[in-house]
Design a protein around this motif. Structure first.
Motif, mmCIF file in Angstrom:
data_model
loop_
_atom_site.group_PDB
_atom_site.id
_atom_site.type_symbol
_atom_site.label_atom_id
_atom_site.label_comp_id
_atom_site.label_asym_id
_atom_site.label_seq_id
_atom_site.Cartn_x
_atom_site.Cartn_y
_atom_site.Cartn_z
ATOM 1 N N ASP A 1 0.836 -1.205 0.000
ATOM 2 C CA ASP A 1 0.000 0.000 0.000
ATOM 3 C C ASP A 1 0.871 1.256 0.000
ATOM 4 N N THR A 2 1.929 1.264 0.777
ATOM 5 C CA THR A 2 2.835 2.413 0.823
ATOM 6 C C THR A 2 3.503 2.634 -0.530
ATOM 7 N N MET A 3 3.930 1.555 -1.167
ATOM 8 C CA MET A 3 4.584 1.677 -2.473
ATOM 9 C C MET A 3 3.627 2.218 -3.528
ATOM 10 N N VAL A 4 2.402 1.727 -3.522
ATOM 11 C CA VAL A 4 1.421 2.185 -4.503
ATOM 12 C C VAL A 4 1.062 3.651 -4.237
ATOM 13 N N ALA A 5 0.926 4.011 -2.964
ATOM 14 C CA ALA A 5 0.609 5.404 -2.622
ATOM 15 C C ALA A 5 1.739 6.341 -3.062
ATOM 16 N N LYS A 6 2.977 5.912 -2.872
ATOM 17 C CA LYS A 6 4.117 6.727 -3.306
ATOM 18 C C LYS A 6 4.109 6.891 -4.824
ATOM 19 N N SER A 7 3.820 5.812 -5.525
ATOM 20 C CA SER A 7 3.756 5.863 -6.984
ATOM 21 C C SER A 7 2.639 6.805 -7.449
ATOM 22 N N VAL B 1 -5.866 -4.124 -2.056
ATOM 23 C CA VAL B 1 -4.952 -4.352 -0.932
ATOM 24 C C VAL B 1 -5.696 -4.164 0.389
ATOM 25 N N MET B 2 -6.522 -3.129 0.477
ATOM 26 C CA MET B 2 -7.290 -2.887 1.705
ATOM 27 C C MET B 2 -8.293 -4.015 1.965
ATOM 28 N N GLN B 3 -8.934 -4.513 0.913
ATOM 29 C CA GLN B 3 -9.867 -5.629 1.076
ATOM 30 C C GLN B 3 -9.129 -6.863 1.598
ATOM 31 N N ASP B 4 -7.983 -7.175 1.004
ATOM 32 C CA ASP B 4 -7.203 -8.332 1.444
ATOM 33 C C ASP B 4 -6.730 -8.170 2.880
ATOM 34 N N THR B 5 -6.314 -6.951 3.234
ATOM 35 C CA THR B 5 -5.862 -6.685 4.605
ATOM 36 C C THR B 5 -6.998 -6.925 5.592
ATOM 37 N N TYR B 6 -8.165 -6.407 5.280
ATOM 38 C CA TYR B 6 -9.323 -6.589 6.160
ATOM 39 C C TYR B 6 -9.673 -8.063 6.315
ATOM 40 N N GLY C 1 -3.953 2.399 -10.060
ATOM 41 C CA GLY C 1 -3.325 2.448 -8.746
ATOM 42 C C GLY C 1 -4.348 2.460 -7.625
ATOM 43 N N GLU C 2 -5.410 3.224 -7.811
ATOM 44 C CA GLU C 2 -6.466 3.278 -6.800
ATOM 45 C C GLU C 2 -7.193 1.937 -6.693
ATOM 46 N N ALA C 3 -7.391 1.265 -7.828
ATOM 47 C CA ALA C 3 -8.028 -0.057 -7.804
ATOM 48 C C ALA C 3 -7.149 -1.051 -7.057
ATOM 49 N N ILE C 4 -5.855 -0.987 -7.272
ATOM 50 C CA ILE C 4 -4.936 -1.879 -6.564
ATOM 51 C C ILE C 4 -4.961 -1.567 -5.073
ATOM 52 N N GLN C 5 -4.997 -0.290 -4.716
ATOM 53 C CA GLN C 5 -5.061 0.075 -3.297
ATOM 54 C C GLN C 5 -6.342 -0.448 -2.644
ATOM 55 N N ARG C 6 -7.468 -0.359 -3.341
ATOM 56 C CA ARG C 6 -8.722 -0.895 -2.796
ATOM 57 C C ARG C 6 -8.613 -2.394 -2.571
ATOM 58 N N LEU D 1 5.731 -10.193 -6.653
ATOM 59 C CA LEU D 1 4.756 -11.183 -7.129
ATOM 60 C C LEU D 1 3.330 -10.731 -6.854
ATOM 61 N N ARG D 2 3.100 -10.183 -5.678
ATOM 62 C CA ARG D 2 1.761 -9.752 -5.304
ATOM 63 C C ARG D 2 1.307 -8.570 -6.168
ATOM 64 N N LEU D 3 2.205 -7.608 -6.411
ATOM 65 C CA LEU D 3 1.857 -6.476 -7.277
ATOM 66 C C LEU D 3 1.568 -6.935 -8.704
ATOM 67 N N THR D 4 2.339 -7.905 -9.168
ATOM 68 C CA THR D 4 2.091 -8.453 -10.501
ATOM 69 C C THR D 4 0.709 -9.091 -10.563
ATOM 70 N N ARG D 5 0.343 -9.815 -9.515
ATOM 71 C CA ARG D 5 -0.973 -10.460 -9.480
ATOM 72 C C ARG D 5 -2.094 -9.417 -9.453
ATOM 73 N N TYR D 6 -1.937 -8.379 -8.633
ATOM 74 C CA TYR D 6 -2.954 -7.328 -8.581
ATOM 75 C C TYR D 6 -3.093 -6.637 -9.938
ATOM 76 N N THR D 7 -1.978 -6.354 -10.577
ATOM 77 C CA THR D 7 -2.003 -5.705 -11.884
ATOM 78 C C THR D 7 -2.675 -6.605 -12.919
ATOM 79 N N ALA D 8 -2.386 -7.891 -12.856
ATOM 80 C CA ALA D 8 -3.017 -8.842 -13.776
ATOM 81 C C ALA D 8 -4.527 -8.903 -13.549
ATOM 82 N N GLU D 9 -4.962 -8.829 -12.287
ATOM 83 C CA GLU D 9 -6.394 -8.835 -11.996
ATOM 84 C C GLU D 9 -7.084 -7.617 -12.609
ATOM 85 N N VAL D 10 -6.467 -6.441 -12.456
ATOM 86 C CA VAL D 10 -7.039 -5.224 -13.033
ATOM 87 C C VAL D 10 -7.042 -5.323 -14.559
#
Length: 160
Positions: free
Chosen positions: A55-61, A87-92, A80-85, A141-150
């Motif tokens: 989340d910090t890396m995506v926010a910085k980007s 990440v927050m869902q997965d965290t919860y 980026g906002e979709a990936i952040q959402r 790996l996780r960022l790649t997966r999130y990007t692939a999902e979007v």
């Protein structure tokens, strides 16, 4: 000592099959709840440690994108906002699951290459460490997966 201890009639018990199944299931759940961390729980803890970093890396980007003059700036921001959402869902979800399993952790210490956390699991305490290299790899790996999902959502939307 009870009155029944010396009585031989109480040594053999007749149980219905339903009761045997219930007893065995209760024994299995009691045995599994007393164990230390499982591999699945360890990966859940690892993911919950890594998600704030992602989340910090995506926010910085996204902050860097604000100063960009790219014509695709808005598209990048939306992704980026979709990936952040996500990440927050997965965290919860992970926090909820670990709370149900009575597992919590706190940061412990940080050496040159390893970040340690104290894990409190069903009355036991354990030390959980992640090296920086492993963290980088898992985050990538996780960022790649999130990007692939979007990307998959966009492809599906464009095909329709």
């Amino acid at each position: 000592m009870s009155k029944l201890d010396g009585n031989e009639r109480w040594k053999t018990k007749m149980l219905l099959t339903d009761h045997v199944e219930q007893y065995e299931q209760a024994e299995r759940t009691a045995a599994s709840s007393n164990k230390m961390l499982t591999a699945e729980e360890r990966s859940m803890i690892r993911d919950l440690i890594l998600l704030p970093h992602i989340d910090t890396m995506v926010a910085k980007s996204l902050r860097e994108l604000d100063h960009s003059s790219s014509i695709l700036k808005r598209a990048y921001q939306m992704v980026g906002e979709a990936i952040q959402r996500r990440v927050m869902q997965d965290t919860y979800q992970l926090q909820k699951e670990l709370k149900q399993r009575n597992i919590r952790f706190i940061p412990d210490e940080q050496t040159d290459f390893v970040i340690y956390h104290k894990v409190f699991c069903r009355g036991y305490q354990e030390r959980f460490g992640l090296t920086r290299d492993v963290m980088r790899t898992e985050i990538s790996l996780r960022l790649t997966r999130y990007t692939a999902e979007v990307g998959a959502v966009l492809r599906d939307h464009i095909k329709k």
